[in-house]
Design an enzyme around this catalytic site. Structure first.
Site, PDB file in Angstrom:
ATOM      1  N   TRP A   1     -84.969  52.291 -76.234  1.00 14.68           N
ATOM      2  CA  TRP A   1     -85.050  53.644 -75.706  1.00 14.68           C
ATOM      3  C   TRP A   1     -86.465  54.197 -75.776  1.00 14.68           C
ATOM      4  O   TRP A   1     -86.912  54.912 -74.867  1.00 14.68           O
ATOM      5  CB  TRP A   1     -84.053  54.554 -76.408  1.00 14.68           C
TER       6      TRP A   1
ATOM      7  N   ASP B   1     -86.806  62.184 -79.367  1.00 13.27           N
ATOM      8  CA  ASP B   1     -85.553  61.861 -78.690  1.00 13.27           C
ATOM      9  C   ASP B   1     -84.510  61.655 -79.779  1.00 13.27           C
ATOM     10  O   ASP B   1     -84.509  60.642 -80.479  1.00 13.27           O
ATOM     11  CB  ASP B   1     -85.716  60.598 -77.845  1.00 13.27           C
TER      12      ASP B   1
ATOM     13  N   LYS C   1     -72.991  61.772 -77.767  1.00 10.43           N
ATOM     14  CA  LYS C   1     -72.817  60.997 -78.990  1.00 10.43           C
ATOM     15  C   LYS C   1     -72.391  61.890 -80.164  1.00 10.43           C
ATOM     16  O   LYS C   1     -71.397  61.627 -80.817  1.00 10.43           O
ATOM     17  CB  LYS C   1     -74.094  60.231 -79.307  1.00 10.43           C
TER      18      LYS C   1
END
Length: 362
Positions: free
Chosen positions: A103, A173, A197
């Site tokens: 990511w 992030d 999530k």
């Protein structure tokens, strides 16, 4: 209701059953309006009250930091990968990125399309299975910001602490571990997180930023991609994902009921500790992937002695109601995502299944 699955999906992920049941009860007629919240105008008083409440509740859970604004955006973390350099990479500036896995790499590559980028530190030589030492992280002298990915879902690594970026804004992030533990928001200039999530369903992305950082965006970039557009319009410039925002507010209420961040962190560490302890004590039948000092409390990644055995494990697990244990297609292996809403009882059931599977194969 039929038995609920043991949901270990990486995202969209498990939601608290209590939240789902509350939403079910309000689904058709929200606050005696005769409408679902999905049918209402986002300019109406009822929706705006939910919208504002969610913003305030999130800041409250984070300790009410001074000078921060909550935005609700769309497009997931992937859109934020582009919005960050578009808004902050002025001429002569670069974005410094700490490369910790899949990511972080996506964020870096998107920024590279916009302007100058710089690698502040990398654990690529360790196959991204550990977080770089904080002392090794060096932002460029002309850095507009320092970007970190707090938790890598694919590799199963997580920062134990965050770097001090000094006068350079720190951007995080936190899509896969926001509100999973207590942390100092004031270290960050901007935090972003897809909701699917730990915050709610997919469809909304939360941005928490210092107001001074996002007050003015470059006028040459598209209006919808300017942070200042969303700031000045309280995230109501265009139609928001209203049901997702409502669900975020309900999940935030649930987190309050768990004892806030301290409460959920205690539960999360207990869940992760149970799995890692069994993996480490299995005499090599199961093998943890991430470096022990960088292990995630959200995504437990592990391997077995062969890929064939891993396939047998996933198939046997699915027959028993365990969902989402196959590792990401890019790395293979196995992964149990144990976000806030995954109950301890489900993690205990997984550990018991792992023990049983080992006995049948041993």
């Amino acid at each position: 209701m039929s038995k609920r699955a043991y949901n270990f999906n990486a995202g969209p992920a498990a939601l608290p059953l209590e939240v789902l049941e509350r939403a079910q009860a309000e689904f058709v007629d929200f606050r005696e309006s005769g409408m679902s919240i999905m049918e209402m105008s986002h300019r109406g008083a009822i929706y705006e009250s939910v919208h504002n409440e969610a913003q305030q509740r999130l800041l409250s859970l984070l300790g009410n930091p001074t000078g921060y604004k909550v935005l609700f955006t769309q497009g997931g973390a992937s859109t934020q990968f582009a919005m960050i350099p578009l808004n902050f990479l002025s001429e002569g500036k670069v974005g410094s990125y700490v490369m910790t896995g899949s990511w972080a790499d996506k964020a870096y590559k998107e920024a590279k399309l916009v302007g100058g980028v710089h690698v502040a530190a990398s654990s690529e030589e360790q196959k991204f299975l550990k977080i770089p030492e904080l002392s090794s992280i060096k932002a460029a002298d002309n850095a507009a910001y320092l970007h970190v990915t707090s938790n890598e879902t694919i590799e199963g690594t997580q920062y134990a602490e965050f770097p001090d970026s000094g006068s350079i804004p720190l951007i995080g992030d936190m899509s896969s571990d926001i509100l999973s533990r207590a942390f100092d928001v004031n270290k960050f200039g901007l935090i972003y997180a897809g909701a699917q999530k730990n915050l709610g369903p997919s469809g909304v992305t939360v941005v928490i930023a210092k107001e001074e950082l996002i007050a003015e965006s470059p006028s040459h970039i598209p209006t919808i991609l300017r942070y200042s557009t969303h700031t000045k319009n309280n995230s109501l410039y265009n139609t928001p994902p209203s049901f997702s925002v409502y669900m975020v507010n309900e999940v935030l209420k649930w987190i309050e009921e768990q004892g806030g961040l301290a409460g959920v962190e205690s539960k999360n560490r207990e869940k992760a500790g149970l799995l890692y302890e069994y993996i480490d004590g299995s005499d090599g039948f199961y093998r943890g992937v991430a470096d022990p000092g960088s292990r995630s409390i959200m995504n437990v990644t592990f391997r077995m002695q062969s890929e064939d055995l891993e396939k047998q494990f996933v198939k046997a697990a699915e027959l028993e109601g365990f969902i989402g244990l196959k590792g990401h297609r890019s790395v293979g292996g196995l992964r149990a995502s144990i976000y806030n809403a995954v109950p301890y009882e489900n993690v205990k059931a997984l550990a018991d299944f792992m023990k049983h599977f080992r006995q049948t194969q041993g």
